[in-house]
Design an enzyme around this catalytic site. Structure first.
Site, PDB file in Angstrom:
ATOM      1  N   LYS A 168       5.380  61.511  68.038  1.00 32.52           N
ATOM      2  CA  LYS A 168       4.783  60.968  66.817  1.00 32.52           C
ATOM      3  C   LYS A 168       3.697  59.937  67.163  1.00 32.52           C
ATOM      4  O   LYS A 168       3.869  59.168  68.105  1.00 32.52           O
ATOM      5  CB  LYS A 168       5.914  60.289  66.035  1.00 32.52           C
ATOM      6  CG  LYS A 168       5.602  59.929  64.623  1.00 32.52           C
ATOM      7  CD  LYS A 168       6.827  59.333  63.948  1.00 32.52           C
ATOM      8  CE  LYS A 168       7.188  57.969  64.505  1.00 32.52           C
ATOM      9  NZ  LYS A 168       8.119  57.198  63.660  1.00 32.52           N
ATOM     10  N   LYS A 182      15.707  53.449  68.666  1.00 35.35           N
ATOM     11  CA  LYS A 182      15.224  52.089  68.929  1.00 35.35           C
ATOM     12  C   LYS A 182      16.202  51.319  69.797  1.00 35.35           C
ATOM     13  O   LYS A 182      15.790  50.557  70.670  1.00 35.35           O
ATOM     14  CB  LYS A 182      14.994  51.334  67.608  1.00 35.35           C
ATOM     15  CG  LYS A 182      13.737  51.779  66.867  1.00 35.35           C
ATOM     16  CD  LYS A 182      13.431  50.833  65.718  1.00 35.35           C
ATOM     17  CE  LYS A 182      12.282  51.329  64.866  1.00 35.35           C
ATOM     18  NZ  LYS A 182      12.096  50.541  63.638  1.00 35.35           N
ATOM     19  N   LYS A 233       2.737  52.964  66.385  1.00 35.84           N
ATOM     20  CA  LYS A 233       2.195  51.653  66.775  1.00 35.84           C
ATOM     21  C   LYS A 233       2.733  51.213  68.115  1.00 35.84           C
ATOM     22  O   LYS A 233       2.132  50.395  68.783  1.00 35.84           O
ATOM     23  CB  LYS A 233       2.673  50.576  65.785  1.00 35.84           C
ATOM     24  CG  LYS A 233       2.299  50.785  64.374  1.00 35.84           C
ATOM     25  CD  LYS A 233       3.019  49.760  63.487  1.00 35.84           C
ATOM     26  CE  LYS A 233       2.756  50.087  62.044  1.00 35.84           C
ATOM     27  NZ  LYS A 233       3.514  49.330  61.099  1.00 35.84           N
TER      28      LYS A 233
HETATM   29  P1  AMP Z   1       5.889  52.182  59.960  1.00 32.63           P
HETATM   30  O1  AMP Z   1       4.638  52.159  60.749  1.00 32.63           O
HETATM   31  O2  AMP Z   1       7.035  52.696  60.765  1.00 32.63           O
HETATM   32  O3  AMP Z   1       6.191  50.909  59.228  1.00 32.63           O
HETATM   33  O4  AMP Z   1       5.653  53.290  58.849  1.00 32.63           O
HETATM   34  C1  AMP Z   1       4.981  53.050  57.640  1.00 32.63           C
HETATM   35  C2  AMP Z   1       4.784  54.349  56.886  1.00 32.63           C
HETATM   36  O5  AMP Z   1       3.924  55.234  57.610  1.00 32.63           O
HETATM   37  C3  AMP Z   1       6.067  55.141  56.644  1.00 32.63           C
HETATM   38  O6  AMP Z   1       6.011  55.746  55.387  1.00 32.63           O
HETATM   39  C4  AMP Z   1       6.048  56.171  57.731  1.00 32.63           C
HETATM   40  O7  AMP Z   1       6.770  57.328  57.387  1.00 32.63           O
HETATM   41  C5  AMP Z   1       4.559  56.469  57.843  1.00 32.63           C
HETATM   42  N1  AMP Z   1       4.224  56.925  59.202  1.00 32.63           N
HETATM   43  C6  AMP Z   1       4.341  56.208  60.349  1.00 32.63           C
HETATM   44  N2  AMP Z   1       3.935  56.942  61.412  1.00 32.63           N
HETATM   45  C7  AMP Z   1       3.547  58.154  60.916  1.00 32.63           C
HETATM   46  C8  AMP Z   1       3.016  59.353  61.511  1.00 32.63           C
HETATM   47  N3  AMP Z   1       2.805  59.449  62.821  1.00 32.63           N
HETATM   48  N4  AMP Z   1       2.736  60.393  60.676  1.00 32.63           N
HETATM   49  C9  AMP Z   1       2.941  60.309  59.337  1.00 32.63           C
HETATM   50  N5  AMP Z   1       3.435  59.209  58.726  1.00 32.63           N
HETATM   51  C10 AMP Z   1       3.729  58.145  59.492  1.00 32.63           C
END
Ligand code: AMP
Ligand code: TRP
Length: 333
Positions: free
Chosen positions: A195, A112, A198
């Protein structure tokens, strides 16, 4: 010992299929087996600049997405992180015990901050310490997350251990990561080595929980694949990241294994497979999108649910915070 779960997501933009399959779907399952706390981590979201009104609205939207995905506020405690001040208080206490070397190893910070070299913030650097506080302040035993959070969870365990050693008692529970299901790492639909995220600038890289049926169909139709039909074995999926990703999504959405999917679709062309996948995804996601929209029609009700959750979370965490303050020699309020 009773199982106690804590997890959270950032209120930044739309939640996507990766969030759902990697985390939310498992959160929902845990509700009948454990005492569950699910927060919307707005303090973490502040590590990138936020518009105040949008931030508050995103918290409501994210909470609504939790509920639409199956989180039941009568079973689980659902709240905004910033409404429970013990998180930030414990954050400070843990920060005083965090060697910089531990933070320097965090790959997510490196990624980041590399994107924003002239704007490196202390908050982003300290992000994993606040996450450890989120977990430890509940004495959580298990933390369901996607694969990308594994390193942060190891830091939380290390900090719990460091505290226990420093004060010579087994106070903090060492939280176990729960990285489960077929889709712990859902990849971008445009590039199977990245990955699903968002922050990807292409909306075609992800399926959002709010996408309608036509959009889902279009995104899967445009999803990158290769020219070969689907293979019979998992070994043959290796080195075919885009194919592997679509099979993984199919498996997770239908609660089957990747091998089950290959056994049923071996030899199929992607055009047909993508149609089946679209049908499955629309059947699973359309009700979530509908519920989300309905819930957002009454934000006052969402705010009431969040306030109730915050009250419960405050009660539990204040008790733990008082114990921590006693141990380290601080003054209770
Ligand atoms: P975040 O969007 O970074 O706040 O992630 C929220 C949750 O979603 C966390 O537990 C991440 O590990 C999971 N997560 C985010 N992106 C992915 C992805 N591409 N595949 C699987 N889990 C994800
Ligand atoms: N860092 C997590 C993510 O980006 C969000 C998070 C903050 C979290 N605090 C947490 C996840 C505590 C689990 C437990 O996904």
């Amino acid at each position: 010992m009773t199982k106690r779960i804590l997890s959270g997501m950032q209120p930044t933009g739309n939640l996507h299929l990766g969030n759902y399959l990697g985390a939310l779907k498992n959160w929902v399952k845990m509700q009948d087996e454990a005492e569950c706390y699910y927060c919307v981590v707005d303090l973490h979201a502040m590590t990138i600049p936020q518009d105040p009104e949008k931030l508050r609205l995103s918290v409501r939207e994210t909470a609504a997405a939790y509920i639409a995905s199956g989180i039941d506020v009568n079973k689980s405690t659902l709240f905004p992180q910033s409404a429970v001040s013990a998180h930030t208080e414990l954050n400070w206490i843990l920060a005083t015990m965090t060697p910089l070397g531990w933070l320097n190893r965090m790959t997510q910070f490196k990624e980041k901050s590399a994107k924003n070299r002239d704007h490196e913030l202390l908050g982003l650097y300290a992000y994993p310490v606040l996450m450890a506080a989120d977990i430890l302040v509940y004495q959580a035993t298990h933390v369901p997350v996607g694969e990308d959070q594994k390193q942060h969870l190891e830091l939380a365990r290390d900090l719990a251990g460091a505290f226990n050693r420093a004060y010579n008692r087994e106070y903090f529970t060492l939280p176990e990561p729960m990285i489960i299901g077929e889709a712990t790492r859902v990849m971008s639909l445009r590039d199977g080595t990245k990955k699903m995220s968002k922050s990807d600038e292409s909306d075609y890289s992800r399926i959002n929980l709010t996408d309608d049926a036509d959009t889902i169909a279009l995104k899967f139709r445009k999803a990158k694949t290769d020219a070969e039909p689907l293979p019979e074995t998992l070994a043959e999926l290796e080195k075919r990241p885009e194919a592997d990703n679509l099979v993984t999504i199919y498996a997770a959405l239908s609660d089957k294994t990747r091998q089950d999917i290959l056994s049923a679709h071996a030899g199929a062309q992607f055009s047909g497979f993508k149609k089946d996948l679209t049908e499955l995804a629309v059947a699973k996601l359309a009700p979530i999108a509908d519920t989300l929209r309905r819930l957002m029609g009454d934000v006052a009700e969402i705010d009431r649910m969040l306030a109730k959750g915050a009250e419960k979370a405050n009660a539990v965490t204040q008790k733990h915070l008082r114990e921590v303050k006693d141990i380290v020699g601080l003054w209770r309020a």
